[in-house]
Structures are given as structure tokens and as C-alpha cells.
Enzyme design. Structure first.
Site, PDB file in Angstrom:
ATOM      1  N   GLU A 239      -5.455  -0.584  -6.683  1.00  0.00           N
ATOM      2  CA  GLU A 239      -6.376  -1.493  -5.976  1.00  0.00           C
ATOM      3  C   GLU A 239      -6.147  -1.267  -4.498  1.00  0.00           C
ATOM      4  O   GLU A 239      -5.180  -1.779  -3.934  1.00  0.00           O
ATOM      5  CB  GLU A 239      -6.056  -2.958  -6.339  1.00  0.00           C
ATOM      6  CG  GLU A 239      -6.344  -3.339  -7.771  1.00  0.00           C
ATOM      7  CD  GLU A 239      -7.823  -3.364  -8.059  1.00  0.00           C
ATOM      8  OE1 GLU A 239      -8.628  -3.517  -7.133  1.00  0.00           O
ATOM      9  OE2 GLU A 239      -8.185  -3.200  -9.230  1.00  0.00           O
ATOM     10  N   CYS A 273      -9.186  -7.063   1.706  1.00  0.00           N
ATOM     11  CA  CYS A 273      -9.623  -5.756   1.212  1.00  0.00           C
ATOM     12  C   CYS A 273     -11.137  -5.737   1.049  1.00  0.00           C
ATOM     13  O   CYS A 273     -11.786  -4.734   1.302  1.00  0.00           O
ATOM     14  CB  CYS A 273      -8.930  -5.436  -0.109  1.00  0.00           C
ATOM     15  SG  CYS A 273      -9.086  -6.732  -1.340  1.00  0.00           S
TER      16      CYS A 273
HETATM   17  P1  NDP Z   1       0.746  -1.431   2.025  1.00  0.00           P
HETATM   18  O1  NDP Z   1       0.104  -0.268   1.359  1.00  0.00           O
HETATM   19  O2  NDP Z   1       1.400  -1.224   3.329  1.00  0.00           O
HETATM   20  O3  NDP Z   1       1.847  -2.089   1.061  1.00  0.00           O
HETATM   21  C1  NDP Z   1       1.539  -2.530  -0.236  1.00  0.00           C
HETATM   22  C2  NDP Z   1       2.828  -2.692  -1.010  1.00  0.00           C
HETATM   23  O4  NDP Z   1       3.393  -1.416  -1.257  1.00  0.00           O
HETATM   24  C3  NDP Z   1       3.883  -3.490  -0.271  1.00  0.00           C
HETATM   25  O5  NDP Z   1       4.598  -4.282  -1.199  1.00  0.00           O
HETATM   26  C4  NDP Z   1       4.747  -2.403   0.311  1.00  0.00           C
HETATM   27  O6  NDP Z   1       6.032  -2.830   0.604  1.00  0.00           O
HETATM   28  C5  NDP Z   1       4.762  -1.411  -0.827  1.00  0.00           C
HETATM   29  N1  NDP Z   1       5.138  -0.054  -0.450  1.00  0.00           N
HETATM   30  C6  NDP Z   1       5.169   0.513   0.786  1.00  0.00           C
HETATM   31  N2  NDP Z   1       5.559   1.811   0.696  1.00  0.00           N
HETATM   32  C7  NDP Z   1       5.769   2.061  -0.623  1.00  0.00           C
HETATM   33  C8  NDP Z   1       6.176   3.216  -1.356  1.00  0.00           C
HETATM   34  N3  NDP Z   1       6.430   4.377  -0.759  1.00  0.00           N
HETATM   35  N4  NDP Z   1       6.279   3.121  -2.695  1.00  0.00           N
HETATM   36  C9  NDP Z   1       5.993   1.951  -3.323  1.00  0.00           C
HETATM   37  N5  NDP Z   1       5.614   0.823  -2.684  1.00  0.00           N
HETATM   38  C10 NDP Z   1       5.501   0.877  -1.346  1.00  0.00           C
HETATM   39  O7  NDP Z   1      -0.405  -2.538   2.098  1.00  0.00           O
HETATM   40  P2  NDP Z   1      -0.349  -3.935   2.792  1.00  0.00           P
HETATM   41  O8  NDP Z   1       0.743  -4.768   2.235  1.00  0.00           O
HETATM   42  O9  NDP Z   1      -0.416  -3.710   4.263  1.00  0.00           O
HETATM   43  O10 NDP Z   1      -1.734  -4.591   2.282  1.00  0.00           O
HETATM   44  C11 NDP Z   1      -2.932  -4.361   2.903  1.00  0.00           C
HETATM   45  C12 NDP Z   1      -3.729  -3.300   2.176  1.00  0.00           C
HETATM   46  O11 NDP Z   1      -3.953  -3.727   0.846  1.00  0.00           O
HETATM   47  C13 NDP Z   1      -5.108  -3.116   2.768  1.00  0.00           C
HETATM   48  O12 NDP Z   1      -5.425  -1.742   2.807  1.00  0.00           O
HETATM   49  C14 NDP Z   1      -6.011  -3.846   1.803  1.00  0.00           C
HETATM   50  O13 NDP Z   1      -7.333  -3.383   1.828  1.00  0.00           O
HETATM   51  C15 NDP Z   1      -5.321  -3.586   0.510  1.00  0.00           C
HETATM   52  N6  NDP Z   1      -5.693  -4.589  -0.500  1.00  0.00           N
HETATM   53  C16 NDP Z   1      -6.473  -4.220  -1.560  1.00  0.00           C
HETATM   54  C17 NDP Z   1      -6.896  -5.160  -2.483  1.00  0.00           C
HETATM   55  C18 NDP Z   1      -7.756  -4.770  -3.658  1.00  0.00           C
HETATM   56  O14 NDP Z   1      -7.909  -5.592  -4.564  1.00  0.00           O
HETATM   57  N7  NDP Z   1      -8.310  -3.578  -3.703  1.00  0.00           N
HETATM   58  C19 NDP Z   1      -6.522  -6.567  -2.344  1.00  0.00           C
HETATM   59  C20 NDP Z   1      -5.693  -6.847  -1.222  1.00  0.00           C
HETATM   60  C21 NDP Z   1      -5.300  -5.870  -0.331  1.00  0.00           C
HETATM   61  P3  NDP Z   1       6.395  -3.308   2.078  1.00  0.00           P
HETATM   62  O15 NDP Z   1       5.436  -4.393   2.449  1.00  0.00           O
HETATM   63  O16 NDP Z   1       7.775  -3.793   1.904  1.00  0.00           O
HETATM   64  O17 NDP Z   1       6.255  -2.083   2.945  1.00  0.00           O
END
Ligand code: NDP
Length: 495
Positions: A239, A273
Site C-alpha cells: 500500500e 496517501c
Molecule cells: P515510509 O516508507 O518512510 O515508512 C513506512 C514504514 O516502513 C515505517 O514503519 C518505516 O519505519 C518502515 N521502514 C523504513 N525503512 C524500512 C526498510 N528498509 N525495511 C522495512 N521497513 C522500513 O513511509 P511513511 O511512514 O513516511 O508514510 C508515508 C507514506 O505512506 C506516504 O508515501 C503515503 O502515501 C504512504 N501511505 C500509503 C497508504 C495506502 O493505503 N496506500 C496509507 C497511508 C500512507 P520508520 O518510520 O521507523 O523509518
């Protein structure tokens, strides 16, 4: 169950509004993540064996716990990521709707059903059912720290999986809160566990041998998650981000469209998102629409207390928002509201840009701030072409009194709402997910339940078939009968 609470290193959570430290959580190592997943395996078997009815009862009780603690939870969301309390309350309300649906419908969607075997296998009794993976890893973002992770967690649990969730480093307290409430209604086994940390902890979850990863986050991180999961062929639900558009046709209700664009673009400080980031307006109504949009957006102020929107959560996002605005302005766009000058610390005031070139980053890349680009289009063909030119395909909105369905059908996205913003995401029976750079797989609805299962087909031979097809004893007589049958069943030429 919130396990592994004594690792060596921890991180602080800082309020984006005040800069105050509002929590400190462990950074779980790969070994600790593996141990958590190991504990979840047994819990998953126990949970699956409870059956649909008992799981539904427990999930309903969890829903009751969440609702009874909703004020506390909303405060925690507000504190950790900055959204206004009323938006936090709305998010919780939407999330529990989906939780209720998942619990109520899991048996119907996933339970065993018989399947017609067809003429050639008429002696077989066929059953299809959807089995849980065992343990599902959920990696969630911070922008909707309840709605979004629960979109995966609720459905994975209802399907009979144990869940290990790694919430965003910005909202670990929300994840812990949800798990603690779950423990109250499922005290026997660690069916829902939280691991905390940064990206490395998430990456460790990808490599931990879980049956599936439900990832919600940015497209860039999604690629890294997929690469990590590929090592062990762990399936993934993606997602990802979006760059959704709102289309305003010549016959649209302009006030309703303006209200939707402002809410869709500015609410949650634009960190959605499914947020509206681009608006395409029919040339006949463009000049009437833009002032309506601006006058509504002028009433939205980013701030604290009663402000309609809060701060931008991630400090690093400010530079991206600033770059998108400044790049557009440098390339001939005008800010009819706001602008880069109105950015103050982590507060970004609503910004509306017009005359933005279509290849500017403000149009092509996810801004994730309270900004809108508004573009005049010749007709709906041009609007659709521009909407579909993007690499994302998450949602979208169309305002048109007569042509809404015709326009919506031509938009390449996981969902389109006509004459209302984001309605599809609030409806429990509908799936949510994207295409292209917005990812694949679905949360919510029947697809969201199946997402956390694998299909299991079982056949039972009720009596030997006179047509023994799958054996070397099959002779020319049988071949002839099959040939005739196939000709009768499938040989008719369609002119
Ligand atoms: P990120 O991609 O930065 O992070 C998402 C999650 O992945 C966090 O828990 C993060 O941890 C973790 N993460 C980071 N690096 C890794 C890795 N290498 N391996 C595994 N996990 C990892 O997104 P955001 O938290 O900034 O969220 C915003 C984004 O999410 C936007 O692009 C938004 O559009 C999208 N989104 C999509 C939705 C949908 O339904 N399609 C709904 C809501 C949001 P940490 O925070 O600790 O870095």
C-alpha cells in the site's frame, strides 16, 4: 502482547508541534524480531484453531476496548504525530468500522465452500477455503497510525493469523496502545505483538520468515521491503504513495468540489496517501472555481489548539514541500494562496499553485503537504489524460452531475469517488489499494481478507470415474469420448 521490552538501545518520539519528547521505545534487533515471530507462530496456531466465531467475538471485544479508550488514543495520536484531536477521533471511528466488518464477514469470505467440479471431473467433490499464513508482519506508516495499520492487522487477525506489527518510528506509542487493548481480550497467547525501531527493525521483520508482509508506506521504502522479502519469497502487500487528482467537470457543483478539494488537499496537513494533490478543472468553470477554492482554503490554518490542521510530522518532509513549491514558482507557476514563505518550522500553511507545468515535481511526485496544483483543461479527455499520465494510481475524485461514471471508468486507479472525496475508503465492503507506483494488493473488504490467506483446494473422489483420465490405463476409447465431449462442450465456432 508487547514483548521484548528490555533491549539495549532506545529512541525518542518527539512531538512535531512542541518538540517535546513524548515517549521512548526500544530499537529491536533482528534477533529480537526473530524471537518475537517465533513466539507468534504458536500463538497463530492457537488463534486459528479458535475458529471464526470465537475470533469474531474477541475482535468485537477489542473493538469495544478501542472505542472505550478512544479519547486517550486520540490524544496519543495528536501528541505523537500532530493531527488535531477531532481528526484523530474520526480516524478511530473509520478504523473500527473496518474492524467490525472484518470480524463479521471472515467466515463468509474465507470459510469452506463447495465448487462445481465440471463435467469431466463429475465424480469429484471439491472444496475451496482460504487458510491463514500463520504469522503476518505488518509495517505501518505514521500519517494514519490507527486506520492504516488496522487495515492490515484487523483483516489478518480475522483471517486467523497472528500479527507482529512494526509501527512507524513516529507513532510507536499508538501501536503499543492498540496491542495492550488487544491483550485485554486475548490474554492467553501473544497473538498481536509490537516490535519497535527504525527501518532496520522493519527490514528484520521482512527477513524473519513471516508468512506475508503487509506494508504501508512510501513507494521508495516499498521497493526496499520487496527486495528484502524476495530473498525468502515472502509475499507482500504494497500500500504505497499516491498523487491523487480531483477532476471538476463543466457541470459540477463547484461549491461541493471546492470543499472536497480543500479537505482532500489540506486535511491531516496534506499527509494522506489518498490526499488530493492535483486538481484539473474544465476551462468553462475554471475562473469561477479557483476563487471558491481559495476562499475556502483561506479558512484553514496550520497551528495548534483549535487549528484545522497541525504540523507536518516529519522534519525532513519540509524540505520536499519547500522544493516542490519553489520549483513550481521558478518555472512560471503562481501561488494564489500560501507559498514557501509561509512555512514556519514544521507548520506549512495551505498553498494553492496555478499554472504549474505538468512535468514539475509538484505535479509528478508525492508532495505530502497541504498544497494543491490547479490546472485548467480543455475538456474531460484532457483531464483524464493528465490524471493517467502519472506513475501513481491510488484513488481519485470526480465532480460531475452527468458524466461522473463515464469519467471515473477511464481513470487508472484502485478506486474513484464521484461527487464526494474519498468515500470509497470509508466503506467497509470496498477494497483499498492501488496500481502502478501506488502498489498492489488490497486492504478492506473481501479482497482485504483474502490478502492474508492462501487458497486451499481439496478434492475427494466420490466414486471411480468411467472415464479414467489421469492414468496410463487410459486407452483410445476414452480418448475418443473425451474428444467428442470437448467438441460438444467447446467446439462451437463463434462467428
Ligand atoms: P515510509 O516508507 O518512510 O515508512 C513506512 C514504514 O516502513 C515505517 O514503519 C518505516 O519505519 C518502515 N521502514 C523504513 N525503512 C524500512 C526498510 N528498509 N525495511 C522495512 N521497513 C522500513 O513511509 P511513511 O511512514 O513516511 O508514510 C508515508 C507514506 O505512506 C506516504 O508515501 C503515503 O502515501 C504512504 N501511505 C500509503 C497508504 C495506502 O493505503 N496506500 C496509507 C497511508 C500512507 P520508520 O518510520 O521507523 O523509518
Amino acid at each position: 502482547m508487547t514483548s521484548l521490552d528490555a533491549p539495549s538501545v532506545s529512541f525518542d518520539v518527539v512531538s512535531p508541534a512542541t518538540g517535546a519528547v513524548v515517549g521512548s521505545y526500544p530499537i529491536h534487533t533482528a534477533a529480537e524480531v526473530d524471537a518475537t515471530v517465533e513466539a507468534a507462530r504458536g500463538a497463530g496456531q492457537w488463534w486459528s484453531a479458535l475458529g471464526f466465531a470465537e475470533r469474531a467475538r474477541r475482535l468485537d471485544a477489542w473493538r469495544g476496548e478501542i472505542v472505550s479508550g478512544r479519547v486517550e488514543l486520540a490524544h496519543l495520536m495528536h501528541e505523537e504525530m500532530g493531527k488535531p484531536l477531532s481528526d484523530a477521533a474520526l480516524e478511530i471511528a473509520m478504523a473500527v468500522e473496518h474492524l467490525a466488518w472484518a470480524a463479521r464477514n471472515a467466515r463468509k469470505v474465507l470459510g469452506p465452500r463447495s465448487v462445481n467440479p465440471g463435467l469431466l471431473a463429475f465424480n469429484q467433490e471439491c472444496t475451496l477455503e482460504y487458510r491463514p499464513f500463520g504469522v503476518v508482519g505488518v509495517i505501518g506508516p505514521w500519517n494514519y497510525p490507527v486506520f492504516t495499520p488496522l487495515g492490515s492487522i484487523s483483516f489478518a487477525l480475522a483471517a486467523g493469523n497472528a500479527v507482529v506489527c512494526k509501527p512507524s518510528e513516529y507513532t510507536p506509542g499508538v501501536g503499543h496502545w492498540l496491542a495492550r487493548r488487544f491483550d485485554l481480550v486475548v490474554p492467553e497467547q501473544p497473538v498481536l505483538q509490537i516490535v519497535t525501531g527504525m527501518g532496520d527493525t522493519g527490514a528484520a521483520l521482512c527477513r524473519s520468515g513471516v508468512g506475508k508482509i503487509g506494508f504501508t508506506g512510501s513507494t521508495a521504502t516499498g521497493r526496499r521491503v520487496m527486495a528484502a522479502c524476495a530473498e525468502s519469497l515472502t509475499p507482500v502487500l504494497m500500500e504505497l504513495g499516491g498523487k491523487d487528482a480531483l477532476i471538476v467537470d463543466a457541470d459540477a457543483d463547484l461549491d461541493a468540489a471546492a470543499a472536497a478539494a480543500v479537505w482532500g488537499g489540506m486535511s491531516n496537513a496534506g499527509q494522506t496517501c489518498l490526499g488530493v494533490e492535483r486538481v484539473y478543472v474544465h476551462t468553462e468553470v475554471y475562473d469561477a472555481f479557483v476563487p471558491k477554492l481559495v476562499s475556502r482554503a483561506e479558512n484553514v490554518h496550520a497551528g495548534t489548539g483549535a487549528a484545522k490542521i497541525g504540523p507536518v510530522t516529519m522534519p525532513k518532509q519540509i524540505a520536499i514541500i519547500r522544493h516542490h513549491i519553489e520549483d513550481a514558482l521558478a518555472r512560471g507557476a503562481r501561488a494564489v494562496l500560501g507559498g514557501a514563505d509561509t512555512i514556519d518550522g514544521q507548520f506549512v500553511q495551505p498553498t494553492i499553485l496555478v499554472d504549474v507545468p505538468e512535468d514539475a515535481v509538484a505535479v509528478t511526485e508525492e508532495t505530502f503537504g497541504p498544497t494543491l496544483t490547479v490546472t485548467r483543461v480543455r475538456d474531460m479527455d484532457e483531464a483524464i489524460e493528465r490524471v493517467n499520465a502519472g506513475t501513481y494510481g491510488l484513488g481519485g475524485t470526480v465532480f460531475s452531475r452527468r458524466n461522473g461514471r463515464r469519467i471515473a471508468d477511464r481513470i487508472r486507479s484502485g478506486a474513484t469517488s464521484i461527487n464526494a472525496y474519498v468515500a470509497h475508503a470509508t466503506i467497509a465492503g470496498l477494497p483499498l489499494g492501488g496500481v502502478g507506483d501506488s502498489g498492489f494488493g488490497r486492504v478492506h473488504g473481501p479482497d482485504g481478507l483474502k490478502e492474508f490467506t492462501y487458497a486451499k483446494a481439496t478434492t475427494r473422489q466420490r466414486f471411480p470415474s468411467p472415464l479414467a483420465l489421469t492414468t496410463f490405463t487410459r486407452g483410445p476409447a476414452t480418448d475418443k469420448i473425451v474428444d467428442r465431449l470437448i467438441t460438444v462442450l467447446h467446439g462451437r465456432k463463434v462467428s
